[in-house]
Design a protein around this motif. Structure first.
Motif, short mmCIF file in Angstrom:
data_model
loop_
_atom_site.label_atom_id
_atom_site.label_comp_id
_atom_site.label_asym_id
_atom_site.label_seq_id
_atom_site.Cartn_x
_atom_site.Cartn_y
_atom_site.Cartn_z
N PRO A 83 23.35 47.17 33.81
CA PRO A 83 23.35 48.59 33.41
C PRO A 83 22.56 48.85 32.14
O PRO A 83 21.94 49.91 32.00
CB PRO A 83 24.83 48.91 33.23
CG PRO A 83 25.49 47.60 32.99
CD PRO A 83 24.72 46.62 33.82
N LEU A 84 22.56 47.89 31.22
CA LEU A 84 21.78 48.07 29.99
C LEU A 84 20.29 48.10 30.29
O LEU A 84 19.54 48.91 29.74
CB LEU A 84 22.09 46.95 29.01
CG LEU A 84 23.49 46.95 28.38
CD1 LEU A 84 23.61 45.77 27.42
CD2 LEU A 84 23.75 48.25 27.65
N LEU A 85 19.85 47.21 31.17
CA LEU A 85 18.43 47.18 31.53
C LEU A 85 18.03 48.47 32.24
O LEU A 85 16.94 49.01 31.99
CB LEU A 85 18.14 45.98 32.44
CG LEU A 85 18.29 44.60 31.80
CD1 LEU A 85 17.96 43.52 32.83
CD2 LEU A 85 17.38 44.47 30.60
N ALA A 86 18.91 48.96 33.10
CA ALA A 86 18.60 50.20 33.82
C ALA A 86 18.42 51.35 32.84
O ALA A 86 17.46 52.13 32.93
CB ALA A 86 19.71 50.52 34.82
N GLU A 87 19.34 51.46 31.88
CA GLU A 87 19.25 52.54 30.89
C GLU A 87 18.04 52.36 29.99
O GLU A 87 17.36 53.33 29.63
CB GLU A 87 20.54 52.59 30.06
CG GLU A 87 21.75 53.09 30.82
CD GLU A 87 21.56 54.50 31.35
OE1 GLU A 87 21.06 55.36 30.60
OE2 GLU A 87 21.88 54.73 32.53
N ALA A 88 17.75 51.11 29.62
CA ALA A 88 16.59 50.86 28.75
C ALA A 88 15.29 51.25 29.45
O ALA A 88 14.41 51.88 28.84
CB ALA A 88 16.56 49.38 28.35
N ASN A 89 15.17 50.91 30.72
CA ASN A 89 13.94 51.24 31.46
C ASN A 89 13.80 52.74 31.66
O ASN A 89 12.69 53.29 31.58
CB ASN A 89 13.93 50.52 32.80
CG ASN A 89 13.65 49.04 32.66
OD1 ASN A 89 12.95 48.62 31.73
ND2 ASN A 89 14.19 48.23 33.56
N ARG A 90 14.92 53.43 31.90
CA ARG A 90 14.86 54.87 32.11
C ARG A 90 14.47 55.61 30.83
O ARG A 90 13.86 56.67 30.88
CB ARG A 90 16.22 55.39 32.60
CG ARG A 90 16.59 54.99 34.01
CD ARG A 90 18.04 55.34 34.29
NE ARG A 90 18.51 54.81 35.57
CZ ARG A 90 19.79 54.64 35.90
NH1 ARG A 90 20.72 54.97 35.03
NH2 ARG A 90 20.12 54.15 37.07
N ASN A 91 14.85 55.04 29.70
CA ASN A 91 14.67 55.74 28.42
C ASN A 91 13.79 54.94 27.45
O ASN A 91 13.96 55.04 26.24
CB ASN A 91 16.04 56.00 27.79
CG ASN A 91 16.95 56.83 28.67
OD1 ASN A 91 16.80 58.04 28.77
ND2 ASN A 91 17.91 56.17 29.32
N TRP A 92 12.84 54.17 28.00
CA TRP A 92 12.05 53.26 27.17
C TRP A 92 11.37 53.96 26.01
O TRP A 92 11.40 53.49 24.87
CB TRP A 92 11.02 52.54 28.03
CG TRP A 92 10.28 51.48 27.26
CD1 TRP A 92 9.03 51.55 26.73
CD2 TRP A 92 10.79 50.19 26.92
NE1 TRP A 92 8.71 50.38 26.08
CE2 TRP A 92 9.78 49.52 26.18
CE3 TRP A 92 11.99 49.53 27.16
CZ2 TRP A 92 9.94 48.23 25.69
CZ3 TRP A 92 12.15 48.24 26.67
CH2 TRP A 92 11.13 47.61 25.94
N ASP A 93 10.76 55.09 26.26
CA ASP A 93 10.01 55.78 25.21
C ASP A 93 10.91 56.33 24.10
O ASP A 93 10.43 56.65 23.01
CB ASP A 93 9.19 56.92 25.81
CG ASP A 93 8.06 56.41 26.70
OD1 ASP A 93 7.67 55.23 26.53
OD2 ASP A 93 7.60 57.17 27.57
N ASN A 94 12.20 56.43 24.39
CA ASN A 94 13.13 56.97 23.39
C ASN A 94 13.87 55.87 22.62
O ASN A 94 14.66 56.18 21.72
CB ASN A 94 14.16 57.88 24.06
CG ASN A 94 13.52 59.11 24.69
OD1 ASN A 94 12.59 59.68 24.12
ND2 ASN A 94 14.01 59.51 25.85
#
Length: 548
Positions: A15-26
């Motif tokens: 789940p952390l990777l999923a959130e990181a990829n979705r919000n990479w620019d932030n």
């Protein structure tokens, strides 16, 4: 993240990777630095070997550093390390068979030639997994429609790959348990990515953690999360990490809701909800599926689930508030602190007032519940008043008689925004559990819903006479020293009279006498209520006035 980590240390990295990829620019630079190595497929320092079995390709090495090398032991002489053999058989013969052949979940989409071929790639390396991490799945390429589904049109399905550890030394559980629950959990994430890359993360984790029980009941590694639910029942079932950092990881404990749902509908409901998640948020997808195919709703099932977590029994007499493995769950919960109660009411005739902001923990989030304990010396009434009437609160009273294997869930009557529960059959039950349930699934914040509860005397004036054919005549009424109680249409069974004063306090108890005459000379003037019961069940209420 260490091997002695707790739930909040994110032993499941997906789940952390999923959130990181979705919000990479932030992400902050520090966060990007931490996650950057997880954005690419693992590589090996040692010689990379690949074994294909079924729909999977397993990548490993035996001659690299200790944190990436698999034990080369090969007792069966097939030139494949036994560790890899066991992992491959777990994925292909057990997990793949259960998820796809038995349950009908869609196979994750092929990744072209990434990893060397179109098979699903599993990289076996502790170094790649990271310290303290059981394993993870990384979504890789958005392909839109998943060609492995024949009746669906996905819009944002993703290919993915998985990382498992080269050993589970230092982790809780045997190696077989660790491989089993991690493969069940992480491959469920791969399946989820095959439906949509934007499934609600709390729901992804709920189902992935449930899948451990689905695939390997008795391994019970997911029991470690149960106290997140039983110790904090007023935290949102659908809480996402980051909404309230002190409760990060709460989504793992929600697996028990998935277990309740599948036991009382069928395991196939998970597949149906996944399909609805392609175009909808998870809570709405659950509700839509229950409404369309199970004549139910998320509100009804969540209420049943909340009650089942008190009843904790597999006795069909308590249906629908049952679990098949109730005794196992109950033992674990009891050994780790038990179900958390918000407050205990001890009612003996004097009013008791509870305020959730000052007397409770002021935390009733969306899709959660507050449990109470209540003891009483007689009949009583409870009145709940919400601070915000638009909050979707439901007030119920669970009445339990374990001797007779009987329970009853009494709903509240709504009168001018107040929820009122009137109890006139106190003597029929061994104990009571008042429950406040918050059903809001539209709410996007974690602000608490607040309310007050008043416990006071029972209101007999609002009680309708039971349809039982027993009738009672009282005379004289008003009376001063005695009252005649004449029974008509007597039915077989044990009959009893109970006389209550206006506060609900029990004043007299009588067994029917032949002369029908009962002494009230020692009672004060006032209005009383006579309750007539047959075999412990209230059948009739009558007013008596004592005047001198």
């Amino acid at each position: 993240m260490t091997k002695s980590a707790t739930v909040s240390d994110h032993l499941w990295l997906t789940p952390l990777l999923a959130e990181a990829n979705r919000n990479w620019d932030n992400l902050t630079k520090e966060a990007q630095e931490y996650f950057k190595d997880y954005r690419n497929r693992p590589t090996f320092t040692g010689t990379e070997e690949v074994v294909t079995y079924g729909n999977f390709a397993f990548h490993y090495t035996t001659d690299g550093p200790a944190d990436e090398s698999v034990d080369p032991t090969d007792n069966d002489g097939n030139y494949i390390p036994d560790y890899v053999d066991f992992m491959a058989e777990t994925f292909v013969d057990e997990i793949y068979e259960l998820y796809h052949t038995t349950t009908g979940l869609t196979v994750p989409p092929a990744d072209g030639t990434n990893g060397g071929d179109a098979l699903y790639d599993v990289y076996i390396s502790g170094s790649a997994a990271g310290s303290g991490v059981y394993g993870y799945v990384a979504g890789e390429t958005e392909i839109g429609d998943n060609p492995n589904s024949t009746s669906l049109t996905e819009v944002d399905a993703y290919t993915s790959y998985m990382v498992m550890r080269n050993n589970y030394s230092g982790f809780s559980g045997t190696e077989a348990v660790c491989i089993g629950v991690t493969s069940a959990h992480e491959y469920m994430h791969a399946v989820q990515y095959g439906y949509t890359g934007n499934m609600d993360t709390w729901f992804m984790e709920m189902c992935a953690t449930w899948s451990e029980e689905f695939a390997y009941p008795g391994y019970d590694d997911n029991f470690q999360y149960l106290m997140g639910l039983f110790g904090k029942p007023d935290v949102a079932l659908n809480l996402e990490d980051g909404e309230d950092p002190q409760h990060d990881g709460h989504w793992y404990s929600s697996w028990l809701f998935a277990k309740y749902l599948t036991e009382h509908t069928g395991n196939s409901i998970v597949k149906s909800i996944y399909e609805r998640c392609i175009n909808d948020y998870a809570a709405y997808a659950i509700d839509d599926e229950l409404t369309a195919n199970w004549s139910s709703s998320i509100e009804q099932q969540f209420k049943n689930f909340v009650v089942a977590n008190v009843v904790m029994d597999n006795n069909s007499a308590y249906s629908p508030y049952t679990y098949q493995r109730a005794s196992d769950y109950e033992t674990h919960v009891d050994n780790n602190g038990g179900l958390a109660f918000e407050y205990t009411f001890n009612y003996s005739g004097s009013n008791i007032t509870f305020n959730s902001q000052t007397d409770g923990n002021n935390r009733l989030m969306r899709l959660s519940s507050d449990y109470f304990q209540l003891t009483s010396t007689g009949d009583f009434r409870m009145i709940l008043t919400p601070v915000t009437p638009s909050d979707e609160l439901e007030f119920i009273l669970l009445k339990i008689n374990e001797t007779n294997s009987t329970i009853s869930v009494q709903p509240a009557n709504i009168v001018s925004n107040q929820a009122i529960i009137n109890i006139t059959d106190y003597s029929s039950w061994e104990y009571f559990v008042p429950i406040v349930i918050r059903h809001d699934i539209d709410v996007e914040d974690i602000n608490p819903s607040n309310y007050s509860i008043l416990v006071t005397a029972a209101d007999y004036s609002s009680v309708e006479e039971n349809s039982n054919t027993v009738t009672v005549n009282l005379y004289p009424n008003p009376s001063s020293d005695y009252i005649n109680i004449e029974i008509n249409n007597y039915v077989n069974g044990k009959m009893e009279f109970e006389l209550y004063d206006i506060t609900g306090k029990l004043s007299k108890t009588w067994i029917p006498e032949k002369n029908n005459r009962y002494d009230i000379s020692d009672l004060s003037e006032g209005v009383y209520t006579l309750k007539t019961s047959v075999n412990g069940s209230s059948v009739l209420f009558k007013k008596i006035i004592i005047a001198r």
